[in-house]
Design a protein around this motif. Structure first.
Motif, PDB file in Angstrom:
ATOM      1  N   ARG A 184       0.841  -1.208   0.000  1.00 30.66           N
ATOM      2  CA  ARG A 184       0.000   0.000   0.000  1.00 30.66           C
ATOM      3  C   ARG A 184       0.877   1.259   0.000  1.00 30.66           C
ATOM      4  NH1 ARG A 184      -2.675   3.673   3.012  1.00 30.66           N
ATOM      5  NH2 ARG A 184      -1.395   3.247   4.827  1.00 30.66           N
ATOM      6  N   ALA A 187       3.879   1.497  -1.250  1.00 35.67           N
ATOM      7  CA  ALA A 187       4.483   1.631  -2.588  1.00 35.67           C
ATOM      8  C   ALA A 187       3.491   2.267  -3.563  1.00 35.67           C
ATOM      9  CB  ALA A 187       4.928   0.263  -3.095  1.00 35.67           C
ATOM     10  N   GLN A 188       2.248   1.796  -3.507  1.00 34.30           N
ATOM     11  CA  GLN A 188       1.241   2.364  -4.425  1.00 34.30           C
ATOM     12  C   GLN A 188       0.954   3.823  -4.089  1.00 34.30           C
ATOM     13  OE1 GLN A 188       0.428   0.741  -7.072  1.00 34.30           O
ATOM     14  NE2 GLN A 188       1.600  -1.025  -6.327  1.00 34.30           N
ATOM     15  N   ALA A 189       0.940   4.135  -2.803  1.00 32.44           N
ATOM     16  CA  ALA A 189       0.683   5.523  -2.402  1.00 32.44           C
ATOM     17  C   ALA A 189       1.814   6.450  -2.855  1.00 32.44           C
ATOM     18  CB  ALA A 189       0.520   5.596  -0.887  1.00 32.44           C
ATOM     19  N   VAL A 226       3.813   5.995  -5.430  1.00 33.41           N
ATOM     20  CA  VAL A 226       3.720   6.164  -6.889  1.00 33.41           C
ATOM     21  C   VAL A 226       2.592   7.137  -7.242  1.00 33.41           C
ATOM     22  CG1 VAL A 226       3.138   4.981  -9.048  1.00 33.41           C
ATOM     23  CG2 VAL A 226       4.767   3.943  -7.453  1.00 33.41           C
ATOM     24  N   TRP A 245      13.830   4.574 -12.860  1.00 34.01           N
ATOM     25  CA  TRP A 245      12.912   5.606 -12.344  1.00 34.01           C
ATOM     26  C   TRP A 245      13.213   6.959 -12.993  1.00 34.01           C
ATOM     27  CZ3 TRP A 245       8.884   7.921 -10.870  1.00 34.01           C
ATOM     28  CH2 TRP A 245       8.944   9.170 -10.264  1.00 34.01           C
ATOM     29  N   GLU A 284       7.607   3.953 -13.289  1.00 29.93           N
ATOM     30  CA  GLU A 284       7.007   3.955 -11.948  1.00 29.93           C
ATOM     31  C   GLU A 284       7.143   2.599 -11.255  1.00 29.93           C
ATOM     32  OE1 GLU A 284       3.034   5.211 -12.663  1.00 29.93           O
ATOM     33  OE2 GLU A 284       3.560   7.341 -12.731  1.00 29.93           O
ATOM     34  N   ALA A 287      10.171   2.644  -9.208  1.00 29.37           N
ATOM     35  CA  ALA A 287       9.992   3.378  -7.948  1.00 29.37           C
ATOM     36  C   ALA A 287       9.271   2.502  -6.927  1.00 29.37           C
ATOM     37  CB  ALA A 287       9.205   4.662  -8.208  1.00 29.37           C
ATOM     38  N   ALA A 288       8.222   1.832  -7.374  1.00 27.29           N
ATOM     39  CA  ALA A 288       7.460   0.965  -6.462  1.00 27.29           C
ATOM     40  C   ALA A 288       8.342  -0.162  -5.925  1.00 27.29           C
ATOM     41  CB  ALA A 288       6.244   0.396  -7.193  1.00 27.29           C
ATOM     42  N   GLU A 289       9.186  -0.710  -6.773  1.00 26.06           N
ATOM     43  CA  GLU A 289      10.069  -1.804  -6.340  1.00 26.06           C
ATOM     44  C   GLU A 289      11.074  -1.315  -5.293  1.00 26.06           C
ATOM     45  OE1 GLU A 289       9.829  -4.897  -6.763  1.00 26.06           O
ATOM     46  OE2 GLU A 289      11.741  -5.454  -5.828  1.00 26.06           O
ATOM     47  N   VAL A 315      10.547   1.072  -3.199  1.00 26.18           N
ATOM     48  CA  VAL A 315       9.794   1.225  -1.946  1.00 26.18           C
ATOM     49  C   VAL A 315       9.644  -0.135  -1.270  1.00 26.18           C
ATOM     50  CG1 VAL A 315       7.597   1.911  -0.919  1.00 26.18           C
ATOM     51  CG2 VAL A 315       8.556   3.250  -2.792  1.00 26.18           C
ATOM     52  N   ARG A 316       9.273  -1.142  -2.062  1.00 29.14           N
ATOM     53  CA  ARG A 316       9.086  -2.482  -1.481  1.00 29.14           C
ATOM     54  C   ARG A 316      10.378  -2.971  -0.816  1.00 29.14           C
ATOM     55  NH1 ARG A 316       6.861  -3.470  -6.745  1.00 29.14           N
ATOM     56  NH2 ARG A 316       4.640  -3.020  -6.667  1.00 29.14           N
ATOM     57  N   ASP A 357       3.597   5.676   8.611  1.00 22.00           N
ATOM     58  CA  ASP A 357       3.330   5.439   7.192  1.00 22.00           C
ATOM     59  C   ASP A 357       3.542   6.724   6.387  1.00 22.00           C
ATOM     60  OD1 ASP A 357       2.569   4.076   4.899  1.00 22.00           O
ATOM     61  OD2 ASP A 357       0.476   4.616   5.135  1.00 22.00           O
ATOM     62  N   GLN A 382       6.368   7.348   3.458  1.00 21.19           N
ATOM     63  CA  GLN A 382       6.007   7.861   2.124  1.00 21.19           C
ATOM     64  C   GLN A 382       6.767   9.148   1.812  1.00 21.19           C
ATOM     65  OE1 GLN A 382       1.842   8.290   1.216  1.00 21.19           O
ATOM     66  NE2 GLN A 382       1.297   6.484   2.399  1.00 21.19           N
ATOM     67  N   ILE A 430       9.207  10.011  -1.301  1.00 17.79           N
ATOM     68  CA  ILE A 430       8.862  11.099  -2.228  1.00 17.79           C
ATOM     69  C   ILE A 430      10.051  12.052  -2.353  1.00 17.79           C
ATOM     70  CG2 ILE A 430       7.380  13.132  -2.527  1.00 17.79           C
ATOM     71  CD1 ILE A 430       5.779  10.687  -3.012  1.00 17.79           C
TER      72      ILE A 430
END
Lengths: 149, 183
Positions: A32, A34-36, A38, B20, B25, B28-30, B32-33, B54, B58, B62
């Motif tokens: 969640r 990661a999606q946020a 992006v 990225w 995108e 970028a998500a990877e 973050v994971r 959280d 984030q 960012i």
């Protein structure tokens, strides 16, 4: 064990530190997040462009230049293509503003007199204000004569 | 079930960062994971309230993605992220301090979470958490990068823009003070 005769060992402290925040991190919903991230990155681009870009000094200069060019073009067009206005108001020679500084007091007085006469020669009569009683005797006579005809 | 995004081939952080930078995108998500939990642990250890964790994670990503052009591989990407997280946490502390609801240190101490879990986690952990919030920021971050994240002094120094020797001194000061508080 954290304590012994010498107090707290560095290694024991490290072990506690390694556990620190682990439970909170486990509760984090990584997918969640990661999606946020992006989505926020995607949304962050759009507002940065639209309104602010038009407020850039360069764009303001361009806009001001366009307005000036259009205004000047309209003035030139009117001078070249429209007939000059004909009116009863006598033209009073008016010097450019800077030249008034060089006028003598007599010349300035003449200019002011000219402006006064301009105002006097253009009486303003509003609708509904004029009546028969405002006419002079010769005007009344000519009016009656015209009505008889 | 919605169709899954096409998976990225296994790649290093550097490749994902490069992807990225071209607008991918998924890269970028990877990233973050891969690093979100480490960032969350670091922030929690540094005193981030769990309710804000959280958002802080984030915000860290960012900021990192927007400033990724300034990342020169002077340290690992994760270490760089942790320092950005530290800045985000500092900014949160300033915002909370401006509201003047309660003192900053108290606000930064995490009081969230299940009480039972906290009991299980142990009094020592809680005392360490409280002790960390009382340390100067540099000592706190050096301690966490060293003791929690297991980084070498050279890596810590590169991330915090200091020398390995200075990082070592900060660490030892932090340990000394934490020991005093924990005993």
């Amino acid at each position: 064990m954290m304590h012994d005769a010498d107090g707290v060992h560095d290694e024991a402290l490290r072990q506690v530190a390694r556990r620190l925040g682990a439970a909170a991190a486990d509760r984090l919903d990584v997918e969640r997040t990661a999606q946020a991230v992006v989505a926020r990155l995607r949304a962050g681009d759009a507002p940065a462009r639209s309104p602010i870009r038009w407020m850039q000094p360069g764009w303001l200069r361009v806009a001001a230049g366009v307005v000036l060019i259009i205004g000047a073009g309209l003035l030139v067009y009117r001078r070249l293509h429209l007939p000059p206005e004909t009116g009863v108001v006598p033209q009073v020679a008016v010097a450019p503003p800077g030249e008034f500084l060089d006028f003598t007091s007599g010349q300035l007085q003449d200019v002011l007199n000219g402006l006064d006469s301009t105002v006097e020669m253009t009486p303003t009569v509003h609708a509904g204000e004029a009546g028969v009683e405002d006419l002079s005797e010769p005007q009344l006579q000519s009016l009656l004569k015209a009505m008889e005809d | 079930m919605p169709p899954a995004e096409p998976a990225l081939a296994p790649a290093g952080d550097a490749q994902l960062i490069a992807a990225w930078q071209t607008g991918d995108e998924r890269a970028a998500a990877e990233l973050v994971r891969r690093h979100a939990r480490a960032v969350a642990r670091f922030l929690s250890g540094a005193g981030a309230p769990e309710a804000d964790l959280d958002d802080l994670v984030q915000e860290t990503f960012i900021r990192a993605f927007r400033a990724v052009a300034t990342f020169r591989s002077q340290c690992q990407f994760r270490t760089w992220l942790l320092t950005i997280g530290g800045n985000a946490l500092k900014d949160l502390g300033r915002r909370l301090a401006r509201r003047r609801v309660v003192p900053l240190d108290e606000r930064l101490e995490s009081k969230d979470g299940d009480p039972h879990e906290r009991t299980v986690a142990g009094e020592t952990e809680e005392r360490l958490r409280r002790g960390l919030t009382r340390l100067p920021r540099m000592q706190r971050e050096v301690f966490l990068l060293r003791a929690q994240q297991g980084l070498e002094y050279g890596e810590i120094a590169a991330a915090l823009d200091t020398t390995p020797g200075a990082a070592r001194v900060h660490y030892h000061h932090a340990v000394k003070r934490l020991k005093e508080w924990l005993q």
